[in-house]
Design a protein around this motif. Structure first.
Motif, PDB file in Angstrom:
ATOM      1  N   SER A   1      37.701  37.689  46.191  1.00  0.00           N
ATOM      2  CA  SER A   1      38.951  38.457  46.106  1.00  0.00           C
ATOM      3  C   SER A   1      38.647  39.946  46.060  1.00  0.00           C
ATOM      4  CB  SER A   1      39.742  38.042  44.855  1.00  0.00           C
ATOM      5  OG  SER A   1      40.131  36.693  44.933  1.00  0.00           O
ATOM      6  N   ASN A   2      39.146  40.656  47.046  1.00  0.00           N
ATOM      7  CA  ASN A   2      38.906  42.091  47.132  1.00  0.00           C
ATOM      8  C   ASN A   2      40.182  42.916  47.069  1.00  0.00           C
ATOM      9  OD1 ASN A   2      35.969  42.098  47.569  1.00  0.00           O
ATOM     10  ND2 ASN A   2      36.455  41.070  49.490  1.00  0.00           N
ATOM     11  N   GLN A   3      41.230  42.454  47.739  1.00  0.00           N
ATOM     12  CA  GLN A   3      42.444  43.260  47.852  1.00  0.00           C
ATOM     13  C   GLN A   3      43.303  43.162  46.595  1.00  0.00           C
ATOM     14  OE1 GLN A   3      43.368  41.495  51.891  1.00  0.00           O
ATOM     15  NE2 GLN A   3      43.912  43.612  52.307  1.00  0.00           N
ATOM     16  N   PHE A   4      43.663  41.935  46.182  1.00  0.00           N
ATOM     17  CA  PHE A   4      44.430  41.762  44.953  1.00  0.00           C
ATOM     18  C   PHE A   4      43.448  41.463  43.831  1.00  0.00           C
ATOM     19  CE2 PHE A   4      48.822  40.984  43.389  1.00  0.00           C
ATOM     20  CZ  PHE A   4      48.501  40.776  42.067  1.00  0.00           C
ATOM     21  N   ASN A   5      42.818  42.517  43.356  1.00  0.00           N
ATOM     22  CA  ASN A   5      41.824  42.385  42.296  1.00  0.00           C
ATOM     23  C   ASN A   5      41.838  43.690  41.511  1.00  0.00           C
ATOM     24  OD1 ASN A   5      39.610  41.775  40.666  1.00  0.00           O
ATOM     25  ND2 ASN A   5      38.525  40.742  42.339  1.00  0.00           N
ATOM     26  N   LEU A   6      42.358  43.631  40.285  1.00  0.00           N
ATOM     27  CA  LEU A   6      42.627  44.866  39.537  1.00  0.00           C
ATOM     28  C   LEU A   6      41.364  45.567  39.057  1.00  0.00           C
ATOM     29  CD1 LEU A   6      45.530  45.875  39.140  1.00  0.00           C
ATOM     30  CD2 LEU A   6      45.464  43.430  39.568  1.00  0.00           C
ATOM     31  N   ARG A   7      40.329  44.812  38.702  1.00  0.00           N
ATOM     32  CA  ARG A   7      39.101  45.445  38.191  1.00  0.00           C
ATOM     33  C   ARG A   7      37.850  45.007  38.968  1.00  0.00           C
ATOM     34  NH1 ARG A   7      37.502  44.567  33.040  1.00  0.00           N
ATOM     35  NH2 ARG A   7      36.805  46.727  32.704  1.00  0.00           N
ATOM     36  N   THR A   8      37.990  44.012  39.842  1.00  0.00           N
ATOM     37  CA  THR A   8      36.912  43.558  40.716  1.00  0.00           C
ATOM     38  C   THR A   8      35.643  43.232  39.940  1.00  0.00           C
ATOM     39  OG1 THR A   8      37.876  45.071  42.364  1.00  0.00           O
ATOM     40  CG2 THR A   8      35.862  43.945  42.979  1.00  0.00           C
ATOM     41  N   VAL A   9      35.811  42.444  38.898  1.00  0.00           N
ATOM     42  CA  VAL A   9      34.665  41.908  38.157  1.00  0.00           C
ATOM     43  C   VAL A   9      34.275  40.580  38.808  1.00  0.00           C
ATOM     44  CG1 VAL A   9      33.799  41.153  35.919  1.00  0.00           C
ATOM     45  CG2 VAL A   9      35.510  42.981  36.051  1.00  0.00           C
ATOM     46  N   ARG A  10      32.996  40.420  39.108  1.00  0.00           N
ATOM     47  CA  ARG A  10      32.531  39.197  39.757  1.00  0.00           C
ATOM     48  C   ARG A  10      31.935  38.246  38.711  1.00  0.00           C
ATOM     49  NH1 ARG A  10      35.291  40.260  44.357  1.00  0.00           N
ATOM     50  NH2 ARG A  10      34.418  42.020  45.526  1.00  0.00           N
TER      51      ARG A  10
END
Length: 337
Positions: free
Chosen positions: A203-212
């Motif tokens: 998930s890249n676009q709808f990802n508020l903090r982009t924690v993997r």
């Protein structure tokens, strides 16, 4: 296939397991079929009448690819760049995740110039060299794939049906009601842990903090009392989208919850899931005696679409930002939507 379907007819296109150009195209289709079985989404963009373009997929005995292998089939006389934009809007993926393969240099140039984010390989003139050339580009390799990947084609086919149905309704509210949507909400468990980890990686676009997260990370979070985890599925009358949204709340103190993670599949945008998700979080917060939820937006090159996500849901900018994009929602002022 070799030949022009509109001029030659489906019976006379070059395709098959013998020698020559027909064999090259058959082997190419076999490779595309394997990609589809691994979860790579296949779409057709054809400059032709839809009925004519679909005939080989239905009637030709040597076709490896069939209509049920195709997520979106776009065939008309519009330019291919515009049709690819339509395909992209249905799939809800970034142009930079798309590859356009076409044996016509003119069509490749049109698409490359109008949608520069798309990868457009310069295929060799000899179809017998297609596979070796594309192999070397290494465009479709993934670390792993799951059952959800295998089912992706069907999910996108049903999304195309939803798009067609939406055109029938005068307003969005009536359309959403007609879908008969159902969402299952639960924490992380043995069954959804692999999908949660996978969705966090993709998930890249709808990802508020982009924690993997890895699967080990998800398992750790599921047993950590400092966090509360939510997974959301979504199904409707057309089919099951599977797990489509994940939220991880961190309990900062007795009154405050912090949204450590909020990501969602772009396949379900504009269906009210954002509000439903927040309603679920607020119900949990109130039940446990928390007074506020704090969210954060961390900008990346790909997530600008959620830049105003928290403001749109009623959060207000925090006075104590410390150069961070923090937003606060007080429980006593929020009304369920």
């Amino acid at each position: 296939w070799g030949g022009v379907i509109g001029d030659d007819g489906w019976e006379n296109i070059q395709l098959g397991h013998g020698l020559g150009i027909g064999k090259a195209f058959t082997e190419f289709q076999q490779w595309v079929k394997k990609l589809k079985n691994r979860g790579i989404v296949i779409a057709v963009c054809s400059k032709n009448n839809e009925e004519t373009a679909k005939e080989p997929f239905v009637k030709h005995p040597d076709m490896v690819l069939r209509l049920d292998d195709i997520s979106v089939f776009m065939a008309n006389w519009d330019n291919k760049a515009d049709n690819i934009r339509q395909i992209q809007s249905i799939l809800n993926i970034g142009f930079d995740s798309m590859v356009f393969l076409d044996d016509n240099p003119f069509e490749r140039t049109i698409v490359r110039e109008n949608i520069p984010q798309i990868t457009v390989p310069e295929l060799p003139e000899d179809p017998g060299e297609y596979l070796e050339y594309v192999y070397e580009l290494n465009l479709f390799e993934t670390v792993s794939y799951s059952k959800a990947d295998v089912e992706r084609t069907q999910q996108y086919q049903t999304e195309a049906q939803r798009v067609s149905l939406q055109k029938v309704f005068a307003n969005e509210s009536d359309f959403l009601k007609s879908l008969d949507m159902v969402s299952e909400v639960k924490g992380f468990d043995t069954f959804n842990t692999p999908r949660v980890a996978q969705l966090s990686q993709r998930s890249n676009q709808f990802n508020l903090r982009t924690v993997r997260y890895t699967e080990a990370d998800v398992e750790r979070l599921s047993s950590d009392k400092q966090y509360e985890n939510f997974s959301f599925t979504l199904s409707d009358k057309f089919g099951d989208n599977g797990l489509i949204c994940v939220v991880i709340l961190e309990k900062q103190d007795e009154e405050t919850l912090f949204v450590d993670t909020w990501f969602m599949s772009c396949r379900v945008l504009k269906r009210g899931m954002e509000n439903f998700t927040l309603n679920t979080l607020v119900e949990y917060a109130k039940a446990k005696g928390f007074k506020r939820i704090i969210g954060e937006y961390v900008a990346t090159p790909k997530n600008k679409m959620v830049e105003e996500h928290y403001q749109n849901l009623g959060f207000v900018p925090s006075a104590d930002t410390q150069q961070r994009n923090l937003y606060v929602l007080e429980m006593d002022t929020y009304e369920i939507k």
